[in-house]
Motif scaffolding. Sequence first.
Motif, PDB file in Angstrom:
ATOM      1  N   PHE A   1       0.979  -1.128   0.001  1.00  0.00           N
ATOM      2  CA  PHE A   1      -0.057  -0.014   0.103  1.00  0.00           C
ATOM      3  C   PHE A   1       0.859   1.352  -0.010  1.00  0.00           C
ATOM      4  CE2 PHE A   1      -2.590  -3.371   1.463  1.00  0.00           C
ATOM      5  CZ  PHE A   1      -3.776  -3.351   0.731  1.00  0.00           C
ATOM      6  N   GLU A   2       0.469   2.058  -0.930  1.00  0.00           N
ATOM      7  CA  GLU A   2       1.395   3.334  -1.178  1.00  0.00           C
ATOM      8  C   GLU A   2       1.677   4.215   0.005  1.00  0.00           C
ATOM      9  OE1 GLU A   2       2.005   5.939  -5.220  1.00  0.00           O
ATOM     10  OE2 GLU A   2       0.001   6.057  -4.354  1.00  0.00           O
ATOM     11  N   GLY A   3       0.492   4.745   0.584  1.00  0.00           N
ATOM     12  CA  GLY A   3       0.370   5.638   1.690  1.00  0.00           C
ATOM     13  C   GLY A   3       1.149   5.299   2.819  1.00  0.00           C
ATOM     14  N   PRO A   4       1.144   4.367   3.415  1.00  0.00           N
ATOM     15  CA  PRO A   4       1.977   3.865   4.449  1.00  0.00           C
ATOM     16  C   PRO A   4       3.571   3.996   4.257  1.00  0.00           C
ATOM     17  CG  PRO A   4       0.167   2.342   4.637  1.00  0.00           C
ATOM     18  CD  PRO A   4       0.122   3.066   3.268  1.00  0.00           C
ATOM     19  N   VAL A   5       3.821   3.722   3.085  1.00  0.00           N
ATOM     20  CA  VAL A   5       5.319   3.764   2.446  1.00  0.00           C
ATOM     21  C   VAL A   5       5.592   5.331   2.477  1.00  0.00           C
ATOM     22  CG1 VAL A   5       6.982   3.177   0.700  1.00  0.00           C
ATOM     23  CG2 VAL A   5       5.099   1.629   1.282  1.00  0.00           C
ATOM     24  N   ARG A   6       4.656   5.968   1.830  1.00  0.00           N
ATOM     25  CA  ARG A   6       5.112   7.576   1.916  1.00  0.00           C
ATOM     26  C   ARG A   6       5.222   8.117   3.003  1.00  0.00           C
ATOM     27  NH1 ARG A   6       0.716   9.172  -0.195  1.00  0.00           N
ATOM     28  NH2 ARG A   6       0.849   8.285  -2.279  1.00  0.00           N
ATOM     29  N   ASP A   7       4.421   7.529   4.006  1.00  0.00           N
ATOM     30  CA  ASP A   7       4.580   8.085   5.330  1.00  0.00           C
ATOM     31  C   ASP A   7       5.769   8.080   6.199  1.00  0.00           C
ATOM     32  OD1 ASP A   7       1.989   9.692   5.186  1.00  0.00           O
ATOM     33  OD2 ASP A   7       0.881   8.235   6.266  1.00  0.00           O
ATOM     34  N   MET A   8       6.274   6.866   5.779  1.00  0.00           N
ATOM     35  CA  MET A   8       7.486   6.433   6.343  1.00  0.00           C
ATOM     36  C   MET A   8       8.510   7.443   5.981  1.00  0.00           C
ATOM     37  SD  MET A   8       7.578   2.216   5.929  1.00  0.00           S
ATOM     38  CE  MET A   8       6.521   1.040   6.691  1.00  0.00           C
TER      39      MET A   8
ATOM     40  N   GLN B   1      11.817  -0.128  -7.446  1.00  0.00           N
ATOM     41  CA  GLN B   1      12.139  -1.809  -7.179  1.00  0.00           C
ATOM     42  C   GLN B   1      10.980  -2.424  -8.094  1.00  0.00           C
ATOM     43  OE1 GLN B   1      14.386  -3.774  -5.746  1.00  0.00           O
ATOM     44  NE2 GLN B   1      15.630  -2.040  -5.538  1.00  0.00           N
ATOM     45  N   MET B   2       9.776  -1.683  -8.037  1.00  0.00           N
ATOM     46  CA  MET B   2       8.696  -2.380  -8.614  1.00  0.00           C
ATOM     47  C   MET B   2       8.922  -2.336 -10.233  1.00  0.00           C
ATOM     48  SD  MET B   2       5.068  -2.700  -8.115  1.00  0.00           S
ATOM     49  CE  MET B   2       3.580  -3.176  -9.055  1.00  0.00           C
TER      50      MET B   2
ATOM     51  N   PRO C   1       1.637  -9.513  -8.716  1.00  0.00           N
ATOM     52  CA  PRO C   1       2.180  -8.190  -7.809  1.00  0.00           C
ATOM     53  C   PRO C   1       1.676  -7.081  -7.832  1.00  0.00           C
ATOM     54  CG  PRO C   1       3.764  -9.682  -8.683  1.00  0.00           C
ATOM     55  CD  PRO C   1       2.718 -10.028  -9.504  1.00  0.00           C
ATOM     56  N   THR C   2       1.250  -6.376  -6.893  1.00  0.00           N
ATOM     57  CA  THR C   2       0.269  -5.083  -6.813  1.00  0.00           C
ATOM     58  C   THR C   2       0.742  -4.014  -5.732  1.00  0.00           C
ATOM     59  OG1 THR C   2      -1.574  -6.455  -7.749  1.00  0.00           O
ATOM     60  CG2 THR C   2      -2.239  -4.361  -6.583  1.00  0.00           C
ATOM     61  N   LYS C   3       1.021  -2.761  -6.317  1.00  0.00           N
ATOM     62  CA  LYS C   3       1.017  -1.676  -5.522  1.00  0.00           C
ATOM     63  C   LYS C   3      -0.293  -1.026  -5.734  1.00  0.00           C
ATOM     64  CE  LYS C   3       2.645   2.169  -6.576  1.00  0.00           C
ATOM     65  NZ  LYS C   3       3.420   3.519  -7.221  1.00  0.00           N
ATOM     66  N   ASP C   4      -0.735  -0.643  -4.415  1.00  0.00           N
ATOM     67  CA  ASP C   4      -2.160  -0.202  -4.348  1.00  0.00           C
ATOM     68  C   ASP C   4      -2.223   1.198  -3.730  1.00  0.00           C
ATOM     69  OD1 ASP C   4      -4.871   0.137  -3.530  1.00  0.00           O
ATOM     70  OD2 ASP C   4      -5.179  -1.807  -2.859  1.00  0.00           O
ATOM     71  N   SER C   5      -3.003   2.262  -4.244  1.00  0.00           N
ATOM     72  CA  SER C   5      -2.795   3.448  -3.868  1.00  0.00           C
ATOM     73  C   SER C   5      -3.832   3.530  -2.792  1.00  0.00           C
ATOM     74  CB  SER C   5      -3.260   4.549  -5.242  1.00  0.00           C
ATOM     75  OG  SER C   5      -4.592   4.458  -5.484  1.00  0.00           O
ATOM     76  N   GLY C   6      -4.726   2.834  -2.558  1.00  0.00           N
ATOM     77  CA  GLY C   6      -5.770   2.906  -1.769  1.00  0.00           C
ATOM     78  C   GLY C   6      -6.770   4.047  -2.440  1.00  0.00           C
ATOM     79  N   ASN C   7      -8.092   4.092  -1.581  1.00  0.00           N
ATOM     80  CA  ASN C   7      -8.673   5.176  -2.123  1.00  0.00           C
ATOM     81  C   ASN C   7      -8.267   6.574  -1.632  1.00  0.00           C
ATOM     82  OD1 ASN C   7     -10.625   3.251  -2.569  1.00  0.00           O
ATOM     83  ND2 ASN C   7     -11.552   3.328  -0.442  1.00  0.00           N
ATOM     84  N   GLN C   8      -8.319   7.661  -2.740  1.00  0.00           N
ATOM     85  CA  GLN C   8      -7.499   8.747  -2.699  1.00  0.00           C
ATOM     86  C   GLN C   8      -8.224  10.015  -3.472  1.00  0.00           C
ATOM     87  OE1 GLN C   8      -3.969   8.094  -4.873  1.00  0.00           O
ATOM     88  NE2 GLN C   8      -4.926   7.488  -6.858  1.00  0.00           N
ATOM     89  N   LEU C   9      -7.959  11.073  -2.848  1.00  0.00           N
ATOM     90  CA  LEU C   9      -8.599  12.472  -3.323  1.00  0.00           C
ATOM     91  C   LEU C   9      -7.739  13.222  -3.906  1.00  0.00           C
ATOM     92  CD1 LEU C   9     -11.174  14.448  -3.364  1.00  0.00           C
ATOM     93  CD2 LEU C   9     -10.548  15.106  -1.076  1.00  0.00           C
TER      94      LEU C   9
ATOM     95  N   LEU D   1      -4.187   0.942  -9.147  1.00  0.00           N
ATOM     96  CA  LEU D   1      -3.552  -0.281  -8.736  1.00  0.00           C
ATOM     97  C   LEU D   1      -2.388  -0.310  -9.814  1.00  0.00           C
ATOM     98  CD1 LEU D   1      -6.468  -2.989  -8.288  1.00  0.00           C
ATOM     99  CD2 LEU D   1      -5.205  -1.328  -6.386  1.00  0.00           C
ATOM    100  N   ASN D   2      -1.286  -0.439  -9.760  1.00  0.00           N
ATOM    101  CA  ASN D   2      -0.203  -0.810 -10.541  1.00  0.00           C
ATOM    102  C   ASN D   2       0.290  -2.121 -10.404  1.00  0.00           C
ATOM    103  OD1 ASN D   2       0.448   2.411  -9.936  1.00  0.00           O
ATOM    104  ND2 ASN D   2       0.460   1.705 -12.055  1.00  0.00           N
ATOM    105  N   ILE D   3       0.286  -3.092 -11.435  1.00  0.00           N
ATOM    106  CA  ILE D   3       0.699  -4.340 -11.329  1.00  0.00           C
ATOM    107  C   ILE D   3       1.787  -4.685 -12.070  1.00  0.00           C
ATOM    108  CG2 ILE D   3      -1.549  -5.163 -10.840  1.00  0.00           C
ATOM    109  CD1 ILE D   3      -1.902  -6.096 -13.795  1.00  0.00           C
ATOM    110  N   GLN D   4       2.596  -5.765 -11.814  1.00  0.00           N
ATOM    111  CA  GLN D   4       3.660  -6.383 -12.714  1.00  0.00           C
ATOM    112  C   GLN D   4       3.225  -7.167 -13.582  1.00  0.00           C
ATOM    113  OE1 GLN D   4       6.592  -7.661  -9.769  1.00  0.00           O
ATOM    114  NE2 GLN D   4       7.670  -5.716  -9.762  1.00  0.00           N
ATOM    115  N   TYR D   5       2.902  -7.048 -14.945  1.00  0.00           N
ATOM    116  CA  TYR D   5       2.244  -7.763 -15.745  1.00  0.00           C
ATOM    117  C   TYR D   5       3.289  -8.547 -16.765  1.00  0.00           C
ATOM    118  CZ  TYR D   5      -0.809  -9.411 -19.360  1.00  0.00           C
ATOM    119  OH  TYR D   5      -1.733 -10.373 -20.094  1.00  0.00           O
ATOM    120  N   THR D   6       2.964  -9.844 -16.822  1.00  0.00           N
ATOM    121  CA  THR D   6       3.898 -10.612 -17.811  1.00  0.00           C
ATOM    122  C   THR D   6       3.055 -11.178 -19.040  1.00  0.00           C
ATOM    123  OG1 THR D   6       5.554 -11.259 -16.346  1.00  0.00           O
ATOM    124  CG2 THR D   6       5.571 -12.525 -18.510  1.00  0.00           C
TER     125      THR D   6
END
Length: 271
Positions: A12-19, A30-31, A153-161, A171-176
């Motif tokens: 989840f993107e938000g908590p990473v940003r907060d760190m 990395q993604m 493998p998914t990076k999730d922004s969560g609900n955002q304004l 959602l951003n996914i690693q697609y093959t």
Amino acid sequence: KKLVPTKGNPTFEGPVRDMHPRLEKGLDKQMNKHQQDSPSLFDLFRRAKNANKPFQKEIDDVAMNFKLRTAGSPGEVITDPELLKHIDPKTGFDIRTGNLPGEVKTIKSITRKAVDKYDGDFRQISDVIRTRVIANTTQEADDFAREIASRYPTKDSGNQLSGLGLRDRKLNIQYTGPNGEKIIAEIGIVPQAMKNASELTHKPYEAWRVLTGEYKNVKDIPPQVLDQLDELKQIQLDIFADAEKSLDPSWLSDEIVKKFAKGGAVAYEGY
């Protein structure tokens, strides 16, 4: 690397940003290593064109399993005259990409974004192929996102304004692809009213984006241009505010936005 998502374990993107903001950038890099073997911008465009149809089919199938549907793409409006002149009237495809409008970024769009946002590093672009899923409640969005995360493998922004008033979830996914080529894809989850509003705001948004792109620093923007930007921003805010009147209350909850932006573990099994 512990922050990088794996199948069944989204990040989840938000908590990473907060760190720390640098952690978020590190996560993105990395993604995006998923597509680092692309040797050139033109190769990334080629693999996007090849991967798009199977990608769209897979996401369509997931959406249908939840009685949802995909509908167009962010930032592309079929009624836009600038877009219509590139549409083949027989197939409905964008002749520049060989795919439906908005699903694959054009060479021009890839180049612009690489230069404007990533200092020319085209491999950092995470939406060369993209789709949009209509979910009128956040429960529908949760169920769909959980299923996507179980498959890719998914990076999730969560609900955002957004600062312009758009409420959505990305959602951003690693697609093959079936041919083994790798690419990062974007899936926007949005309620119908916001999808409609984003079409109405397309022109003022493009004008706003072009103006802001001309200046590297806010301090360099002349007062008259700032006035133009404020006016364009207000047009969009008004349109999205009007669209909010038609939204399910779940999309309007500040607690829902905070849940993803602030709280919880960075990566975990459940939603």
